[in-house]
Design a protein around this motif. Structure first.
Motif, PDB file in Angstrom:
ATOM      1  N   GLN A   1       0.841  -1.208   0.000  1.00 36.02           N
ATOM      2  CA  GLN A   1       0.000   0.000   0.000  1.00 36.02           C
ATOM      3  C   GLN A   1       0.871   1.251   0.000  1.00 36.02           C
ATOM      4  O   GLN A   1       0.583   2.231  -0.681  1.00 36.02           O
ATOM      5  N   TYR A   2       1.947   1.204   0.769  1.00 33.54           N
ATOM      6  CA  TYR A   2       2.798   2.379   0.883  1.00 33.54           C
ATOM      7  C   TYR A   2       3.678   2.544  -0.354  1.00 33.54           C
ATOM      8  O   TYR A   2       3.825   3.640  -0.899  1.00 33.54           O
ATOM      9  N   GLY A   3       4.247   1.426  -0.792  1.00 33.50           N
ATOM     10  CA  GLY A   3       5.210   1.498  -1.880  1.00 33.50           C
ATOM     11  C   GLY A   3       4.581   1.840  -3.221  1.00 33.50           C
ATOM     12  O   GLY A   3       5.131   2.620  -3.991  1.00 33.50           O
ATOM     13  N   ILE A   4       3.427   1.265  -3.519  1.00 34.10           N
ATOM     14  CA  ILE A   4       2.845   1.452  -4.845  1.00 34.10           C
ATOM     15  C   ILE A   4       1.746   2.514  -4.835  1.00 34.10           C
ATOM     16  O   ILE A   4       1.742   3.431  -5.645  1.00 34.10           O
ATOM     17  N   ALA A   5       0.810   2.396  -3.876  1.00 35.24           N
ATOM     18  CA  ALA A   5      -0.281   3.366  -3.849  1.00 35.24           C
ATOM     19  C   ALA A   5       0.143   4.654  -3.143  1.00 35.24           C
ATOM     20  O   ALA A   5      -0.590   5.633  -3.173  1.00 35.24           O
TER      21      ALA A   5
ATOM     22  N   ALA B   1     -12.259  -6.195  -1.607  1.00 35.33           N
ATOM     23  CA  ALA B   1     -13.382  -5.361  -2.041  1.00 35.33           C
ATOM     24  C   ALA B   1     -13.525  -4.121  -1.165  1.00 35.33           C
ATOM     25  O   ALA B   1     -13.687  -3.002  -1.670  1.00 35.33           O
ATOM     26  N   VAL B   2     -13.435  -4.320   0.149  1.00 29.93           N
ATOM     27  CA  VAL B   2     -13.592  -3.191   1.065  1.00 29.93           C
ATOM     28  C   VAL B   2     -12.482  -2.164   0.829  1.00 29.93           C
ATOM     29  O   VAL B   2     -12.740  -0.950   0.766  1.00 29.93           O
ATOM     30  N   SER B   3     -11.260  -2.630   0.659  1.00 32.78           N
ATOM     31  CA  SER B   3     -10.146  -1.706   0.445  1.00 32.78           C
ATOM     32  C   SER B   3     -10.304  -0.969  -0.881  1.00 32.78           C
ATOM     33  O   SER B   3      -9.946   0.200  -1.000  1.00 32.78           O
ATOM     34  N   ASP B   4     -10.840  -1.679  -1.866  1.00 33.50           N
ATOM     35  CA  ASP B   4     -11.085  -1.050  -3.165  1.00 33.50           C
ATOM     36  C   ASP B   4     -12.060   0.127  -2.990  1.00 33.50           C
ATOM     37  O   ASP B   4     -11.843   1.222  -3.506  1.00 33.50           O
TER      38      ASP B   4
ATOM     39  N   GLY C   1       0.909   5.219 -21.257  1.00 31.65           N
ATOM     40  CA  GLY C   1      -0.435   4.664 -21.363  1.00 31.65           C
ATOM     41  C   GLY C   1      -0.856   3.861 -20.150  1.00 31.65           C
ATOM     42  O   GLY C   1      -1.805   3.083 -20.209  1.00 31.65           O
ATOM     43  N   ILE C   2      -0.147   4.059 -19.033  1.00 28.59           N
ATOM     44  CA  ILE C   2      -0.507   3.304 -17.826  1.00 28.59           C
ATOM     45  C   ILE C   2      -1.552   4.087 -17.041  1.00 28.59           C
ATOM     46  O   ILE C   2      -1.415   5.284 -16.830  1.00 28.59           O
ATOM     47  N   ASP C   3      -2.596   3.385 -16.644  1.00 29.59           N
ATOM     48  CA  ASP C   3      -3.637   3.999 -15.824  1.00 29.59           C
ATOM     49  C   ASP C   3      -3.148   3.966 -14.367  1.00 29.59           C
ATOM     50  O   ASP C   3      -3.337   2.974 -13.662  1.00 29.59           O
ATOM     51  N   THR C   4      -2.492   5.042 -13.915  1.00 27.91           N
ATOM     52  CA  THR C   4      -1.870   5.022 -12.587  1.00 27.91           C
ATOM     53  C   THR C   4      -2.918   4.898 -11.487  1.00 27.91           C
ATOM     54  O   THR C   4      -2.694   4.242 -10.475  1.00 27.91           O
ATOM     55  N   ASP C   5      -4.059   5.523 -11.718  1.00 26.94           N
ATOM     56  CA  ASP C   5      -5.095   5.463 -10.686  1.00 26.94           C
ATOM     57  C   ASP C   5      -5.537   4.029 -10.451  1.00 26.94           C
ATOM     58  O   ASP C   5      -5.657   3.561  -9.324  1.00 26.94           O
ATOM     59  N   ARG C   6      -5.734   3.320 -11.566  1.00 26.89           N
ATOM     60  CA  ARG C   6      -6.193   1.945 -11.436  1.00 26.89           C
ATOM     61  C   ARG C   6      -5.117   1.075 -10.774  1.00 26.89           C
ATOM     62  O   ARG C   6      -5.413   0.227  -9.932  1.00 26.89           O
ATOM     63  N   ALA C   7      -3.860   1.314 -11.152  1.00 26.11           N
ATOM     64  CA  ALA C   7      -2.763   0.533 -10.573  1.00 26.11           C
ATOM     65  C   ALA C   7      -2.670   0.780  -9.071  1.00 26.11           C
ATOM     66  O   ALA C   7      -2.511  -0.156  -8.279  1.00 26.11           O
ATOM     67  N   ALA C   8      -2.782   2.060  -8.661  1.00 30.84           N
ATOM     68  CA  ALA C   8      -2.693   2.378  -7.241  1.00 30.84           C
ATOM     69  C   ALA C   8      -3.855   1.751  -6.479  1.00 30.84           C
ATOM     70  O   ALA C   8      -3.684   1.214  -5.389  1.00 30.84           O
ATOM     71  N   ARG C   9      -5.054   1.806  -7.109  1.00 30.46           N
ATOM     72  CA  ARG C   9      -6.231   1.231  -6.445  1.00 30.46           C
ATOM     73  C   ARG C   9      -6.058  -0.269  -6.270  1.00 30.46           C
ATOM     74  O   ARG C   9      -6.341  -0.822  -5.204  1.00 30.46           O
ATOM     75  N   THR C  10      -5.547  -0.925  -7.316  1.00 32.71           N
ATOM     76  CA  THR C  10      -5.319  -2.370  -7.220  1.00 32.71           C
ATOM     77  C   THR C  10      -4.323  -2.679  -6.107  1.00 32.71           C
ATOM     78  O   THR C  10      -4.530  -3.590  -5.309  1.00 32.71           O
ATOM     79  N   ALA C  11      -3.246  -1.895  -6.051  1.00 29.60           N
ATOM     80  CA  ALA C  11      -2.218  -2.141  -5.038  1.00 29.60           C
ATOM     81  C   ALA C  11      -2.808  -1.964  -3.649  1.00 29.60           C
ATOM     82  O   ALA C  11      -2.559  -2.775  -2.744  1.00 29.60           O
ATOM     83  N   PHE C  12      -3.611  -0.912  -3.478  1.00 31.56           N
ATOM     84  CA  PHE C  12      -4.213  -0.666  -2.167  1.00 31.56           C
ATOM     85  C   PHE C  12      -5.137  -1.822  -1.780  1.00 31.56           C
ATOM     86  O   PHE C  12      -5.146  -2.280  -0.631  1.00 31.56           O
ATOM     87  N   ALA C  13      -5.888  -2.316  -2.764  1.00 26.53           N
ATOM     88  CA  ALA C  13      -6.818  -3.410  -2.491  1.00 26.53           C
ATOM     89  C   ALA C  13      -6.069  -4.709  -2.188  1.00 26.53           C
ATOM     90  O   ALA C  13      -6.479  -5.475  -1.309  1.00 26.53           O
ATOM     91  N   ILE C  14      -4.956  -4.945  -2.906  1.00 23.27           N
ATOM     92  CA  ILE C  14      -4.157  -6.142  -2.602  1.00 23.27           C
ATOM     93  C   ILE C  14      -3.651  -6.054  -1.171  1.00 23.27           C
ATOM     94  O   ILE C  14      -3.682  -7.025  -0.412  1.00 23.27           O
ATOM     95  N   GLY C  15      -3.204  -4.853  -0.787  1.00 23.13           N
ATOM     96  CA  GLY C  15      -2.754  -4.654   0.598  1.00 23.13           C
ATOM     97  C   GLY C  15      -3.865  -4.984   1.581  1.00 23.13           C
ATOM     98  O   GLY C  15      -3.633  -5.637   2.600  1.00 23.13           O
ATOM     99  N   GLY C  16      -5.101  -4.561   1.264  1.00 22.14           N
ATOM    100  CA  GLY C  16      -6.232  -4.851   2.144  1.00 22.14           C
ATOM    101  C   GLY C  16      -6.501  -6.343   2.217  1.00 22.14           C
ATOM    102  O   GLY C  16      -6.791  -6.883   3.292  1.00 22.14           O
TER     103      GLY C  16
END
Lengths: 412, 287
Positions: free
Chosen positions: B25-29, B71-74, B183-198
């Motif tokens: 969560q810290y490193g990517i998001a 899901a909750v973290s997302d 062409g990288i969707d940074t928002d989506r990547a950060a959200r995914t990383a945060f959700a993986i952390g959750g």
């Protein structure tokens, strides 16, 4: 200039008049309320969150709620003239902070002006509020507080009452059992002892060292650990290697539970297995996975005491879970004493304190409960799990206790 | 000696498991989630409820709670974090804002848990069976934590360094402002990383609840430990979190065995300080 001064003075005078009028109304209103009192307000500050919440939620809060509910269901507190008044409760969360508990008690006394203040949970918190309770003249029924200095405190604050005894009491009663077991040849003279480096652990271990040594025991392992510790594999390993037949741990519930689980995993089952707070909780057998036979701790109940059995049944029915086997019944008894005192002398604080000091009461502890030098002394010091109940034990049994059964059987 | 190594690694496995999610969560998001420990506690309670009311085996409950954690973290990211990310002028500002918001989140989660479960101790026993590892008897539930942290950590490392998806996540971690140019969707990547952390906080919670007593307010202890592990290992580094977690477990066990159990905390902080003096960015941190 003069005019301004005059105006200012007139303004001030008008403000003073207003303030005086407001004060008069307030006092008047209060006077009316005092005469036509329609309720008794009882306040308390208790740890509903923070590290102390677990202990408070087990031993104190449910008994306050149970008692208030029972009293109100019966029509309220009875006063000397036979009239009854319902209890209204003002409860604050002290968030397990000593500053907060002091602030809340001060507020209860000065702003809420409650009739009675019930004590917080824990030795440290009871000591923190004791000077305030004395200053405002409230009787202080310190229930969940273990202290060897109760006699000194009674001298300093003569409206304080101490219900849980001191470390020396618990340790010397336990030492008596150990001495008897050693003489019977069931245990050797070595003791492995650990303690949490916090209030309860420090107090108990300080009393235990001289007591065990004076009885001729050799403390082969004696370590303290930080309260945050959650893994006891290494500590239990070292304790097992010390070849002691007696293992003593002065711990808080999280450590008590973790030690039990680890002891089962490591098949460490010395003849005497004595743990701290938590071993007398009704949830303990479930946490330990059933087999808790022979585990010892502080407290314990007399299973033949019908008053106590009735209390336990009622607690379970109204609160939804059983009380613990140590402090709960003491807290509840202190409330019963308060209730009977109010029935005898009314709501005058110093009269309540005098009656608590000298009176005899009928409580869940027995028909004739009384305090000695403002302290409850007739309590159970050592308990042991026997046949699914945590009963009070002593070396020989008798006097509301049964004989300790040692050595402890192996974990299942 | 060997038994202390085994015990230390088993204890460290728990630390690594709870720290990996925070480091991602810290490193990517780039969100310093102070509510992380409370998410672990929420998962502990969820496991407890599933196991006591519906008699669902805690290991099976991983299948329910881990996706729920994701899901909750997302949702938390979309609702709470996204506005912060959008308005933060730079990374430093985002870090400060996220600390403040997740500090509030901590109390929200804690308050909800307190309201539902009260402040009491909760504990149950599961998989508390002795397992023999190289002659040392360890608890099955703690061994499970070690195995899970190694498995999840290994899988994450493989994904991050061997897949296109992992490369995108790493690109966002390394250069969040340049990544969109490719062409990288940074928002989506950060959200995914945060959700993986959750999801990983949930995994940690399920496993920890098997052997540790928890209360509604105990989350901060986990956050603290995870923070130490994350900083020691180098923020954002999954291998760093695993190594640092295991290292702390070993240090605690050896100090408890050979010095004094009372000094375990002091030893942890000493290691922490010394390592920061030598390598300010942590073991695996970028210099």
């Amino acid at each position: 200039m003069n005019k301004t001064l005059f105006e200012a003075a007139r303004l001030t005078r008008r403000q003073t008049a207003c303030a005086l009028a407001a004060l008069a109304i307030a006092v008047g209103a209060h006077g009316v309320a005092a005469q036509d009192r329609d309720k008794v307000t009882i306040g308390y500050a208790i740890s509903k969150s923070g590290p102390n919440a677990g202990g408070a939620d087990m031993t104190v809060t449910p008994n306050y709620e149970l008692w208030v509910q029972e009293v109100n269901a019966a029509g309220g507190l009875t006063l000397p003239d036979g009239s009854q008044l319902p209890i209204e409760v003002i409860a604050y969360d002290d968030r397990s902070s000593a500053e907060e508990v002091v602030r809340a008690v001060e507020r209860l006394a000065t702003q809420d002006e409650v009739d009675i203040i019930l004590p917080p949970w824990g030795t440290g918190f009871n000591l923190a509020v004791a000077p305030l309770m004395a200053k405002f003249g409230y009787p202080h029924l310190a229930g969940a507080a273990v202290t060897d200095k109760a006699s000194d405190f009674v001298e300093r604050w003569d409206t304080s009452f101490w219900f849980m005894g001191g470390s020396v009491d618990y340790v010397s009663a336990f030492t008596d059992i150990l001495v008897a077991e050693r003489e019977a040849g069931r245990i050797n003279d070595k003791i492995a002892m650990i303690s949490v480096a916090d209030g309860f652990g420090i107090d108990l271990v300080k009393a235990a060292r001289p007591s065990f040594e004076a009885a001729g025991f050799d403390i082969t392992y004696d370590k303290s650990f930080p309260p945050e510790t959650s893994d006891f594999a290494t500590i239990l390993n070292e304790a097992a290697n010390s070849e002691a037949d007696t293992f003593v741990a002065f711990t808080y519930p999280p450590h008590t539970f973790a030690l039990t689980k680890q002891a089962k995993v490591a098949s460490y089952s010395p003849p005497v297995f004595y743990l701290g707070v938590g071993a007398g909780f009704p949830v303990y057998p479930g946490i330990a996975g059933g087999s808790v036979e022979g585990v010892m701790s502080l407290g314990g109940i007399d299973p033949d005491n019908e008053l106590n059995s009735a209390y336990r049944a009622k607690h379970e029915e109204i609160v939804g879970r059983a009380p613990d086997y140590w402090g709960s019944v003491l807290i509840y008894a202190s409330l019963q004493m308060l209730e009977q005192t109010i029935e005898r002398v009314g709501l005058d604080k110093s009269a309540i304190a005098d009656e608590l000091s000298t009176g005899t009461f009928s409580t869940v502890l027995g028909e004739e409960t009384r305090l000695e030098n403002n302290q409850l002394r007739a309590i159970n010091w050592v308990g042991q799990w026997q046949d699914g109940q945590f009963v009070a034990v002593s070396a020989e049994g008798g006097g509301g206790t049964v004989a300790a059964e040692l050595p402890k059987p192996d974990w299942e | 000696m060997l038994e202390h190594v085994v015990n230390g690694l088993v204890l460290g496995g728990t630390y690594a498991l709870v720290a990996m999610g925070l480091t991602i969560q810290y490193g990517i998001a780039r969100i310093m989630n102070l509510g992380f420990g409370d998410m672990i506690i929420a998962a502990c309670f969820a496991t407890y409820v599933l196991s006591t009311t519906l008699s669902i085996n805690p290991i099976v409950s991983l299948l329910i709670i881990v996706p729920a954690g994701y899901a909750v973290s997302d949702v938390i990211y979309r609702v709470l974090m996204k506005p912060l990310v959008d308005r933060a002028p730079d990374d430093g500002a985002l870090e400060v804002d996220s600390i403040l918001v997740t500090f509030g989140l901590l109390f929200v989660i804690q308050g909800v848990l307190l309201a539902i479960f009260g402040g009491g101790y909760t504990s149950y026993s599961f998989l508390n069976t002795p397992v023999n590892v190289l002659g040392t008897v360890v608890a099955g539930n703690r061994l499970l934590a070690l195995v899970l942290s190694l498995l999840i950590g290994g899988a994450l490392v493989v994904i991050l360094f061997r897949s296109r998806w992992g490369m995108i996540l790493r690109a966002v971690a390394l250069a969040p402002h340049s990544a969109p140019l490719f062409g990288i969707d940074t928002d989506r990547a950060a959200r995914t990383a945060f959700a993986i952390g959750g999801a990983m906080a949930a995994t940690g919670g399920v496993v920890v609840s098997m052997f540790q007593t928890f209360t509604a307010t105990a989350g901060v202890v986990f956050t603290m430990k995870a923070l130490i592990v994350v900083i020691l290992g180098g923020k954002g580094s999954v291998p760093g979190a695993i190594v640092a977690g295991l290292l702390l477990g070993l240090v605690e066990t050896f100090v408890a065995a050979y010095v004094d159990p009372g000094l375990t905390l002091a030893a942890v902080y000493t290691v922490f300080l010394v390592l920061l003096l030598v390598r300010p960015n942590g073991l695996f941190g970028k210099a």
